[in-house]
Design a protein around this motif. Structure first.
Motif, mmCIF file in Angstrom:
data_model
loop_
_atom_site.group_PDB
_atom_site.id
_atom_site.type_symbol
_atom_site.label_atom_id
_atom_site.label_comp_id
_atom_site.label_asym_id
_atom_site.label_seq_id
_atom_site.Cartn_x
_atom_site.Cartn_y
_atom_site.Cartn_z
ATOM 1 N N VAL A 23 0.850 -1.177 0.000
ATOM 2 C CA VAL A 23 0.000 0.000 0.000
ATOM 3 C C VAL A 23 0.895 1.240 0.000
ATOM 4 N N THR A 24 0.515 2.210 -0.810
ATOM 5 C CA THR A 24 1.311 3.428 -0.901
ATOM 6 C C THR A 24 1.116 4.267 0.354
ATOM 7 N N ALA A 25 2.231 4.721 0.959
ATOM 8 C CA ALA A 25 2.137 5.462 2.217
ATOM 9 C C ALA A 25 1.514 6.829 2.004
ATOM 10 N N LYS A 26 1.969 7.492 0.960
ATOM 11 C CA LYS A 26 1.482 8.850 0.777
ATOM 12 C C LYS A 26 0.914 9.010 -0.631
ATOM 13 N N CYS A 27 -0.353 9.363 -0.660
ATOM 14 C CA CYS A 27 -0.959 9.661 -1.939
ATOM 15 C C CYS A 27 -0.986 11.167 -2.005
ATOM 16 N N TYR A 28 -0.126 11.736 -2.801
ATOM 17 C CA TYR A 28 0.144 13.157 -2.681
ATOM 18 C C TYR A 28 -0.932 14.020 -3.296
ATOM 19 N N GLY A 29 -1.647 14.678 -2.450
ATOM 20 C CA GLY A 29 -2.636 15.687 -2.822
ATOM 21 C C GLY A 29 -3.345 15.356 -4.109
ATOM 22 N N LYS A 49 1.287 7.905 -8.736
ATOM 23 C CA LYS A 49 0.892 6.648 -8.116
ATOM 24 C C LYS A 49 0.324 5.706 -9.165
ATOM 25 N N TYR A 55 3.695 8.721 8.132
ATOM 26 C CA TYR A 55 3.982 8.188 6.799
ATOM 27 C C TYR A 55 5.133 7.203 6.877
ATOM 28 N N GLN A 56 4.968 6.045 6.250
ATOM 29 C CA GLN A 56 6.092 5.119 6.181
ATOM 30 C C GLN A 56 7.110 5.675 5.189
ATOM 31 N N VAL A 100 -5.017 5.814 5.467
ATOM 32 C CA VAL A 100 -3.838 4.966 5.595
ATOM 33 C C VAL A 100 -2.782 5.586 6.525
ATOM 34 N N SER A 101 -2.527 6.884 6.376
ATOM 35 C CA SER A 101 -1.466 7.507 7.162
ATOM 36 C C SER A 101 -1.962 8.622 8.082
ATOM 37 N N TYR A 153 -10.111 15.214 -1.182
ATOM 38 C CA TYR A 153 -9.418 14.428 -2.218
ATOM 39 C C TYR A 153 -9.906 12.981 -2.185
ATOM 40 N N MET A 199 -9.019 4.510 -6.018
ATOM 41 C CA MET A 199 -7.666 4.838 -5.626
ATOM 42 C C MET A 199 -7.677 5.810 -4.441
ATOM 43 N N ARG A 237 -8.657 4.348 0.514
ATOM 44 C CA ARG A 237 -7.705 4.763 1.550
ATOM 45 C C ARG A 237 -8.421 5.165 2.840
ATOM 46 N N LEU A 257 -4.089 -3.533 4.037
ATOM 47 C CA LEU A 257 -2.641 -3.664 3.831
ATOM 48 C C LEU A 257 -2.297 -3.915 2.367
ATOM 49 N N ILE A 277 -3.997 -2.455 -0.521
ATOM 50 C CA ILE A 277 -4.784 -1.584 -1.403
ATOM 51 C C ILE A 277 -4.186 -1.554 -2.817
ATOM 52 N N ASP A 278 -2.864 -1.541 -2.894
ATOM 53 C CA ASP A 278 -2.252 -1.470 -4.225
ATOM 54 C C ASP A 278 -2.534 -2.723 -5.051
#
Lengths: 607, 386
Positions: free
Chosen positions: A559-565, A571, B198-199, B242-243, B258, B320, B324, B373, B375-376
């Protein structure tokens, strides 16, 4: 296509080949000749005219021989016909090279003034000398700053045994000295022998399939005369008869002619359906006035390396078959038979002349036919003597009978001739010995050393050449020749993935190396198989005994940690990349295996 | 389609220096930020950019949030934000409860600045603390130490910012779960309304991509993540993305918009927009490099690119974002914001539903605990065939 063509007296014909190592500038020199003799105008002059396939252009290797007929106005005031017969530039095609050379009276030995002499050039040069050709040494690329003409001249003398005094120095790239080469061809090479009055004997130098003309053969008339006009001709190896449709010469554009006579080189079109009917080296004669004996030296070349090729996507099987059919139109040495495997589905077992040939075919299938393929580990042909006296020839480890039924396994050997500078002799000998090589000979030629080893083909086909290059810092060069099969203690190593045996991953290895090879193979596969949603166990087994095991641990998260704005594009690209990577993998049971894992068998490190 | 809420994102592309993990559109300053060269020019460009974006599609709509991100927006003076926000107000209506966030980095802040920020209309701060461990801060290439971070948080609170977020990273080199929890407790002691964890991941085009540090393996990562989740939960911070973790009702409105597939305008270098029309969704983005961006705006040459989002890509884009969210999203929202029938989504997600990665209850769609865990993996299967 027909046009007026200059027909010289046989004493004004010179037939020659160029012997050169890959990259030593053969094609560039040929282009200069064509330019100087006005074979093509500037507009038609594509660089390296003779290497016409894209792949050849990219790799700088000539795969199919082509030829060109040139007219040259010499300093003696006469006009000469020069027939340049191209030769394939790789060790896998040595038989084709010998046939091209047979068609000539002379050869230019082109050596890169910076690189020096290479094993394969030496081998081809010996072949030329054995066939009675006059060899003219030419030092090319003298314009390069790294050129060492004195050292290389000494090598030509030491290693090949040619008098280097007469050697011409040229730069095919700039054109410097090229005209001098043409003059020497005229003055030093003998005109063709052979009698116009004898019955026709024409040597097939090469055959290919042209989309418009059908099967075209390049031939050299050794004796007699071949006329156009529905003449009946005979292939002497098969005794099959055909009618001549057209004959002509390449200038390099094809130009039809009325007749080709002793000494001439040209093309022949005779309504053949497949290129296998006009094999390289065969002799053509006239049906109504046949020659007594064919020209010597014909043989049917046999593939030496076999591998299974499977489309990653099973639905591509039909297009794969069509692609192979099309490729074999122009490649008589490519053989293939359908096979199927539980793991990989339907594919073909393909036979190749050698590793380069295999690579080229694979690349063409992927590039020209957009196929994505899995290639299994290449193997040689093993001779299996069974307890009941039966003999089997096995080109697929999966077909190996049960050990208890086997009396003896014999594996093919070759003689490897390796030319290497003295400093690396030790390293090269160790490499050969490690690969079960037996030293036959060692010759010192100045700074260069020629080593001869008898080696199992199995040990050479995989990655020997790469290793040779690396232990000799790129200086070592290789030529080989197949010899007989010898008894060997081979065992089959099977690979199991999550307990399931994957047939196409099986390899035959020498017993002494089996433990070591199995461990390396499994550890390499572990690195190449990506983590999946569950643990993946990779095991190697000989018979029922598991020798080694490694595990690819299950993926714990993705899973992507940060989905940027607001920017979703990055992504998305990442996800697309992950997805595309998975698509290129082969599903075996529930495990996805990338192509590289299959190829890993080819690249096992041995140090 | 129904018109969703509208947010405004404003990008500030400069930083004192580029951090080794950062792949955002940020550019290291050579020397200090120059008031004339950067600040005034850039604010002017932002307003020209906004004017060009405000048209029929945004008429009669109110902004629910403004987010000033970067880069390091706090390199700009409070005066600039004051001018900027005033000018925005003159051009578009603001919702009565609008959230206006400024991203700020410790090490670029002076104490009295916070009060001026508050006066300019900014009502939420997001501080890039990343860690309180000085050794980690050094590894991450940050310009501040834990002291500077503590002072910045304290100053923000003293100035009157009660709604603020602290950004942290975890899964750092040699970090154990205990160390991460330490960081987390330290953060909680300041009572922020919102925390982001954030990881650390290695992205292409970063220094770390070229010279990767040794990070904890994914078993350890999950251990750290679980420890953080437990700690945060214990202190009343609920994970909603997620974060992202927040005190009840203090979720970041801007980011929620978003993830709920709302609309947003993006102004500034490299900023992205998404706008819904009667039956279209259009994404657009601005010239990425700040100097080029300013020059193109000044000369009125092309600085904006755009792409419609076709029907077949909408489900993927929606999911997408929406997957989240811990609570997922209503199927009616999917229908309203993508124009797609809900059955289409249910069919497309069948594999994930079978895997027990995704569940649909009470007309809402969301990830299960295990699916959260992966999602991708779920999204890859929703990618439209090209």
């Amino acid at each position: 296509m027909s046009g007026r063509h200059f027909i010289p007296h046989p004493s004004r014909i010179r037939n020659f080949s160029i012997i050169a190592h890959v990259d030593h500038g053969k094609s560039t020199l040929a282009d200069r000749f064509i330019q100087l003799c006005g074979g093509l105008d500037q507009r038609e002059m594509k660089e390296q005219v003779l290497d016409s396939m894209d792949l050849e252009r990219e790799r700088g290797i000539t795969i199919k021989a082509q030829s060109v007929t040139l007219q040259y106005q010499a300093n003696d005031g006469h006009r000469y016909q020069l027939n340049l017969i191209d030769t394939p530039g790789h060790v896998d095609f040595s038989y084709e090279v010998s046939r091209s050379l047979t068609a000539c009276e002379g050869a230019l030995l082109v050596v890169d003034a910076a690189q020096g002499v290479e094993a394969q050039t030496v081998a081809n040069c010996y072949t030329a000398v054995d066939l009675g050709l006059t060899v003219i040494p030419v030092l090319n690329k003298i314009d390069l700053p790294a050129a060492e003409p004195d050292r290389v001249l000494q090598e030509i003398e030491d290693v090949i045994g040619l008098d280097s005094n007469a050697t011409l120095s040229v730069s095919a790239k700039t054109g410097q000295g090229v005209e001098g080469v043409l003059e020497q061809i005229v003055t030093l090479l003998p005109p063709p022998r052979g009698s116009e009055n004898a019955p026709l004997r024409a040597l097939i130098i090469d055959t290919w399939f042209d989309n418009y003309l059908g099967v075209v053969s390049l031939i050299r008339i050794m004796d007699g005369v071949l006329n156009t006009g529905r003449t009946r001709i005979r292939m002497m190896s098969t005794m099959k008869d055909y009618r001549v449709e057209n004959i002509g010469v390449f200038t390099p554009k094809p130009v039809n002619v009325e007749r080709l006579s002793a000494g001439n080189v040209g093309y022949l079109i005779a309504g053949l359906k497949e290129i296998k009917s006009a094999r390289v080296g065969d002799t053509i004669t006239l049906t109504n006035q046949p020659a007594d004996q064919p020209l010597p030296g014909f043989k049917k070349v046999k593939p030496t390396v076999f591998a299974g090729l499977y489309p990653i996507n099973n639905a591509d099987f039909e297009s794969f078959r069509i692609a192979l059919d099309k490729l074999s139109l122009n490649d008589a040495s490519l053989v293939f038979t359908p096979e199927s495997s539980q793991a990989l589905g339907f594919g073909f077992r393909c036979g190749f002349l050698g590793m380069l040939h295999m690579e080229i075919v694979q690349e063409r299938l992927e590039r020209e036919y957009q196929l994505e393929l899995i290639t299994t580990s290449p193997t040689v042909v093993y001779e299996i003597l069974l307890n009941n006296g039966e003999v089997l020839f096995i080109d697929n480890p999966a077909d190996l009978p049960d050990r208890s039924k086997i009396e003896l396994i014999k594996e093919p050997y070759l003689i490897a001739r390796i030319l290497v500078p003295q400093d690396y002799v030790g390293a090269v000998i160790s490499l050969c010995v490690e690969r079960r090589g037996i030293q036959k000979n060692i010759h010192y030629h100045g700074r260069q050393v020629m080593l001869e080893f008898a080696m199992p083909v199995n040990e050479v086909v995989v990655d020997f050449f790469d290793h040779l290059k690396s232990v000799s810092r790129g200086y070592g060069s290789l030529d080989y020749e197949f010899i007989e099969s010898r008894p060997a203690n081979m065992v089959k190593v099977d690979i199991l993935i999550n307990g399931e045996k994957v047939g196409p991953l099986s390899v035959l290895v020498h017993k002494e190396h089996s433990q070591h090879r199995a461990r390396e193979l499994v550890s390499r596969m572990r690195k190449l198989i990506p983590r999946q949603m569950f643990d993946v166990a990779i095991q190697a087994a000989i018979g029922a005994k598991i020798i080694t095991r490694e595990t690819v641990k299950a993926l714990r998260k993705n899973v992507t940690a940060k989905c940027y704005g607001g920017d979703i594009s990055r992504k998305r690209k990442l996800l697309e990349k992950q997805k595309a990577g998975k698509k290129r993998m082969k599903q075996i049971g529930s495990v996805a295996i990338p192509q590289e894992a299959f190829l890993s068998i080819l690249q096992v490190e041995r140090d | 389609m129904l018109v969703p809420p509208l947010s405004l994102y404003i990008h500030f592309p400069w930083c004192i220096k580029k951090c080794p993990y950062c792949d955002f559109n940020s550019h290291a300053l050579k020397g200090a930020l120059n008031a004339e060269k950067h600040e005034e020019k850039y604010i002017k460009a932002l307003l020209t950019d906004l004017d060009a974006d405000l048209d029929a599609a945004t008429k009669d709509r109110k902004l629910v949030s403004i987010f000033m991100g970067g880069g390091t927006p706090s390199l700009f003076s409070a005066k600039s934000f004051s001018i900027l926000l005033d000018q925005i107000k003159q051009r578009i209506a603001l919702d009565a409860n609008i959230e206006i966030t400024l991203e700020a980095n410790p090490g670029t802040l002076e104490h009295d600045q916070f009060e001026a920020y508050l006066e300019s209309g900014i009502n939420r701060l997001s501080l890039g603390v990343q860690s309180f461990d000085d050794r980690q801060l050094k590894t991450l290439g940050r310009i501040h130490d834990s002291n500077a971070a503590e002072n910045a948080i304290q100053a923000a609170k003293t100035a009157g910012f009660e709604n603020f977020n602290l950004d942290f990273m975890y899964g750092l080199p040699q970090q154990s779960a205990e160390m991460a929890v330490q960081d987390c407790l330290h953060a909680i002691s300041y009572s922020p309304t919102h925390l982001s964890f954030y990881q650390l991941t290695i992205e292409p085009n970063t220094y770390f991509y070229q010279f990767p540090p040794r990070l904890p393996d994914d078993v350890q990562q999950i251990e750290i993540q679980t420890a953080l989740q437990n700690t945060l939960n214990q202190y009343g911070y609920q994970q909603y993305e997620v974060s992202a973790y927040a005190r009840p009702g203090r979720e970041c409105k801007h980011n929620l918009n978003y993830w709920q597939f709302g609309d947003y305008l993006g102004i500034g270098a490299g900023a992205h927009s998404k706008l819904t029309g009667d039956d279209s969704i259009v994404r657009s983005w601005k010239q990425k490099h700040p100097e080029t961006y300013m020059a193109h705006i000044k000369n009125n040459t092309a600085y904006k690119m755009e792409n419609p989002v076709p029907q077949k890509e909408r489900l993927f884009e929606f999911m997408m974002n929406a997957l989240r969210l811990k609570d997922g999203i209503k199927l009616t929202t999917l229908q309203q914001r993508t124009g797609l029938p809900k059955n289409l989504a249910i069919n497309a997600l069948q594999h994930a539903i079978n895997q027990k990665w995704v569940e649909i209850t009470d007309e809402s769609i969301r990830c299960t605990e295990s699916g959260y865990l992966f999602i991708d993996e779920i999204l890859q299967r929703l990618l439209p065939e090209s």
